[in-house]
Write a protein that holds these residues in place. Structure first.
Motif, PDB file in Angstrom:
ATOM      1  N   HIS A  98       0.812  -1.221   0.000  1.00  0.00           N
ATOM      2  CA  HIS A  98       0.000   0.000   0.000  1.00  0.00           C
ATOM      3  C   HIS A  98       0.841   1.264   0.000  1.00  0.00           C
ATOM      4  O   HIS A  98       0.371   2.332  -0.422  1.00  0.00           O
ATOM      5  N   ASP A  99       2.106   1.178   0.400  1.00  0.00           N
ATOM      6  CA  ASP A  99       2.859   2.383   0.719  1.00  0.00           C
ATOM      7  C   ASP A  99       4.082   2.663  -0.141  1.00  0.00           C
ATOM      8  O   ASP A  99       4.705   3.711   0.028  1.00  0.00           O
ATOM      9  N   LEU A 100       4.457   1.747  -1.043  1.00  0.00           N
ATOM     10  CA  LEU A 100       5.688   1.927  -1.790  1.00  0.00           C
ATOM     11  C   LEU A 100       5.487   1.779  -3.291  1.00  0.00           C
ATOM     12  O   LEU A 100       4.556   1.098  -3.745  1.00  0.00           O
ATOM     13  N   VAL A 101       6.386   2.389  -4.029  1.00  0.00           N
ATOM     14  CA  VAL A 101       6.416   2.281  -5.490  1.00  0.00           C
ATOM     15  C   VAL A 101       7.851   1.989  -5.907  1.00  0.00           C
ATOM     16  O   VAL A 101       8.799   2.631  -5.416  1.00  0.00           O
ATOM     17  N   LEU A 102       8.023   1.035  -6.815  1.00  0.00           N
ATOM     18  CA  LEU A 102       9.330   0.672  -7.360  1.00  0.00           C
ATOM     19  C   LEU A 102       9.346   1.034  -8.838  1.00  0.00           C
ATOM     20  O   LEU A 102       8.586   0.478  -9.629  1.00  0.00           O
ATOM     21  N   LYS A 103      10.211   1.970  -9.199  1.00  0.00           N
ATOM     22  CA  LYS A 103      10.330   2.416 -10.584  1.00  0.00           C
ATOM     23  C   LYS A 103      11.625   1.880 -11.161  1.00  0.00           C
ATOM     24  O   LYS A 103      12.700   2.059 -10.563  1.00  0.00           O
ATOM     25  N   LEU A 104      11.538   1.211 -12.311  1.00  0.00           N
ATOM     26  CA  LEU A 104      12.694   0.554 -12.912  1.00  0.00           C
ATOM     27  C   LEU A 104      13.130   1.276 -14.189  1.00  0.00           C
ATOM     28  O   LEU A 104      12.299   1.697 -14.993  1.00  0.00           O
ATOM     29  N   PHE A 105      14.450   1.373 -14.370  1.00  0.00           N
ATOM     30  CA  PHE A 105      15.028   2.055 -15.520  1.00  0.00           C
ATOM     31  C   PHE A 105      15.922   1.078 -16.273  1.00  0.00           C
ATOM     32  O   PHE A 105      16.898   0.571 -15.705  1.00  0.00           O
ATOM     33  N   PRO A 106      15.612   0.797 -17.555  1.00  0.00           N
ATOM     34  CA  PRO A 106      16.505  -0.072 -18.324  1.00  0.00           C
ATOM     35  C   PRO A 106      17.861   0.586 -18.546  1.00  0.00           C
ATOM     36  O   PRO A 106      18.031   1.801 -18.315  1.00  0.00           O
ATOM     37  N   LEU A 107      18.819  -0.196 -19.009  1.00  0.00           N
ATOM     38  CA  LEU A 107      20.204   0.254 -19.106  1.00  0.00           C
ATOM     39  C   LEU A 107      20.341   1.586 -19.835  1.00  0.00           C
ATOM     40  O   LEU A 107      21.081   2.474 -19.410  1.00  0.00           O
ATOM     41  N   GLN A 108      19.615   1.751 -20.947  1.00  0.00           N
ATOM     42  CA  GLN A 108      19.761   2.973 -21.739  1.00  0.00           C
ATOM     43  C   GLN A 108      19.213   4.206 -21.037  1.00  0.00           C
ATOM     44  O   GLN A 108      19.470   5.343 -21.450  1.00  0.00           O
ATOM     45  N   TYR A 109      18.465   4.018 -19.947  1.00  0.00           N
ATOM     46  CA  TYR A 109      17.897   5.147 -19.208  1.00  0.00           C
ATOM     47  C   TYR A 109      18.485   5.294 -17.804  1.00  0.00           C
ATOM     48  O   TYR A 109      17.959   6.060 -16.990  1.00  0.00           O
ATOM     49  N   HIS A 110      19.591   4.601 -17.533  1.00  0.00           N
ATOM     50  CA  HIS A 110      20.203   4.735 -16.212  1.00  0.00           C
ATOM     51  C   HIS A 110      20.591   6.184 -15.907  1.00  0.00           C
ATOM     52  O   HIS A 110      20.586   6.601 -14.750  1.00  0.00           O
ATOM     53  N   GLY A 111      20.920   6.940 -16.937  1.00  0.00           N
ATOM     54  CA  GLY A 111      21.315   8.327 -16.747  1.00  0.00           C
ATOM     55  C   GLY A 111      20.205   9.214 -16.222  1.00  0.00           C
ATOM     56  O   GLY A 111      20.473  10.330 -15.741  1.00  0.00           O
ATOM     57  N   GLU A 112      18.949   8.748 -16.299  1.00  0.00           N
ATOM     58  CA  GLU A 112      17.832   9.546 -15.813  1.00  0.00           C
ATOM     59  C   GLU A 112      17.637   9.414 -14.305  1.00  0.00           C
ATOM     60  O   GLU A 112      16.941  10.228 -13.693  1.00  0.00           O
ATOM     61  N   VAL A 113      18.238   8.398 -13.719  1.00  0.00           N
ATOM     62  CA  VAL A 113      18.047   8.159 -12.285  1.00  0.00           C
ATOM     63  C   VAL A 113      18.543   9.330 -11.430  1.00  0.00           C
ATOM     64  O   VAL A 113      17.834   9.776 -10.520  1.00  0.00           O
ATOM     65  N   PRO A 114      19.751   9.868 -11.674  1.00  0.00           N
ATOM     66  CA  PRO A 114      20.196  11.000 -10.846  1.00  0.00           C
ATOM     67  C   PRO A 114      19.251  12.200 -10.912  1.00  0.00           C
ATOM     68  O   PRO A 114      19.098  12.923  -9.923  1.00  0.00           O
ATOM     69  N   VAL A 115      18.627  12.423 -12.073  1.00  0.00           N
ATOM     70  CA  VAL A 115      17.676  13.531 -12.201  1.00  0.00           C
ATOM     71  C   VAL A 115      16.436  13.250 -11.359  1.00  0.00           C
ATOM     72  O   VAL A 115      15.983  14.102 -10.586  1.00  0.00           O
ATOM     73  N   GLU A 116      15.878  12.052 -11.509  1.00  0.00           N
ATOM     74  CA  GLU A 116      14.691  11.677 -10.727  1.00  0.00           C
ATOM     75  C   GLU A 116      14.968  11.843  -9.233  1.00  0.00           C
ATOM     76  O   GLU A 116      14.160  12.427  -8.491  1.00  0.00           O
TER      77      GLU A 116
END
Length: 271
Positions: A36-54
């Motif tokens: 009820h309380d968590l969300v897991l967002k996954l980024f494929p290899l080509q989008y790993h660079g977006e993680v620091p922005v998020e």
């Protein structure tokens, strides 16, 4: 390859979490509710660079907006997937256009744009970014299917709009109903920060005008009054053409009609 339900449940277990795992249907990236309380967002290899922005934007805005945003719970890599674990927001996607939603978005954007943009955000040179978008604008809209009579008007319109030097602000860039939640009549969530940028505030108003107020003059008025500043309709129209995700044929099908970009600017982004 997209992660399967079994993959997602394995990731839950490896992270030491509990609860049912349910994938959200919408979205360009795989996102799962975990309990009820968590969300897991996954980024494929080509989008790993977006993680620091998020991550950077999520941390910068949390607790500083009048609308709840997810709280960061963890970040890392599982197999080839980078992940961001965050708190879950609750509510329903709001129906738009809606005056109350528009006013809430205006209040939210006022607070968002007052926050110092995290250092990780680009572009480093807004003027160079805009120039690059201008160079590719006609060809992009041609690929989208825009009629030739409109394509030939783009250069002259853009040449006639002074985009000037605006102090760069923190931009979400994709504030739309799909990234908002509403509960008990109030906005209850803003999420999805990986497309965030730093740049002119009118760039934000272009996407909000297209996807939230949708050419409704009452909604646009409520938006800008809550924001506390009325943007120049022609500047917003220019950024609607220059936006990374601009699709002018689609916008023209969904928004009020006009015979020129100047007329569309007033009908789409004016009171």
């Amino acid at each position: 390859m997209e992660p399967t339900q079994q993959d997602a449940e394995s990731y839950r277990d490896r992270l030491g979490l509990d609860g049912d795992v349910v994938r959200f249907e919408a979205g360009s990236l795989p996102v799962f509710a975990v309990g009820h309380d968590l969300v897991l967002k996954l980024f494929p290899l080509q989008y790993h660079g977006e993680v620091p922005v998020e991550v950077a934007v999520m941390e910068a805005v949390h607790g500083r907006l009048p609308v709840p945003t997810p709280r960061l719970q963890g970040v890392g890599v599982l197999d080839d997937w980078a992940y961001v674990l965050m708190s879950r927001l609750h509510g329903e996607e709001p129906a738009v256009p809606d005056v109350e939603v528009s006013a809430g978005v205006g209040e939210m954007l006022k607070a968002l744009h007052a926050i110092e943009p995290p250092a990780v955000l680009g572009p480093g040179d807004w003027a160079a970014f805009v120039a690059g978008q201008r160079r590719g604008c006609v060809e992009l809209q041609r690929k989208r299917g825009l009629d030739e009579r409109w394509l030939e008007r783009i250069p002259a319109f853009l040449d006639g709009v002074d985009l000037g030097d605006e102090l760069p602000v923190l931009l979400h860039t994709e504030v739309m109903s799909a990234h908002l939640l509403r509960r008990s009549g109030k906005l209850s969530g803003l999420f999805d920060f990986e497309p965030a940028m730093r740049g002119a505030f009118e760039y934000e108003f272009a996407s909000v005008g297209l996807f939230v107020t949708k050419g409704d003059a009452r909604c646009w008025k409520a938006l800008v009054e809550a924001y506390g500043r009325v943007p120049d309709p022609r500047r917003v129209m220019a950024y609607a053409l220059l936006h990374v995700y601009s699709n002018m044929p689609k916008h023209m099908r969904e928004m009020p009609e006009g015979d020129s970009f100047d007329e569309l600017a007033v009908r789409w982004f004016g009171e």
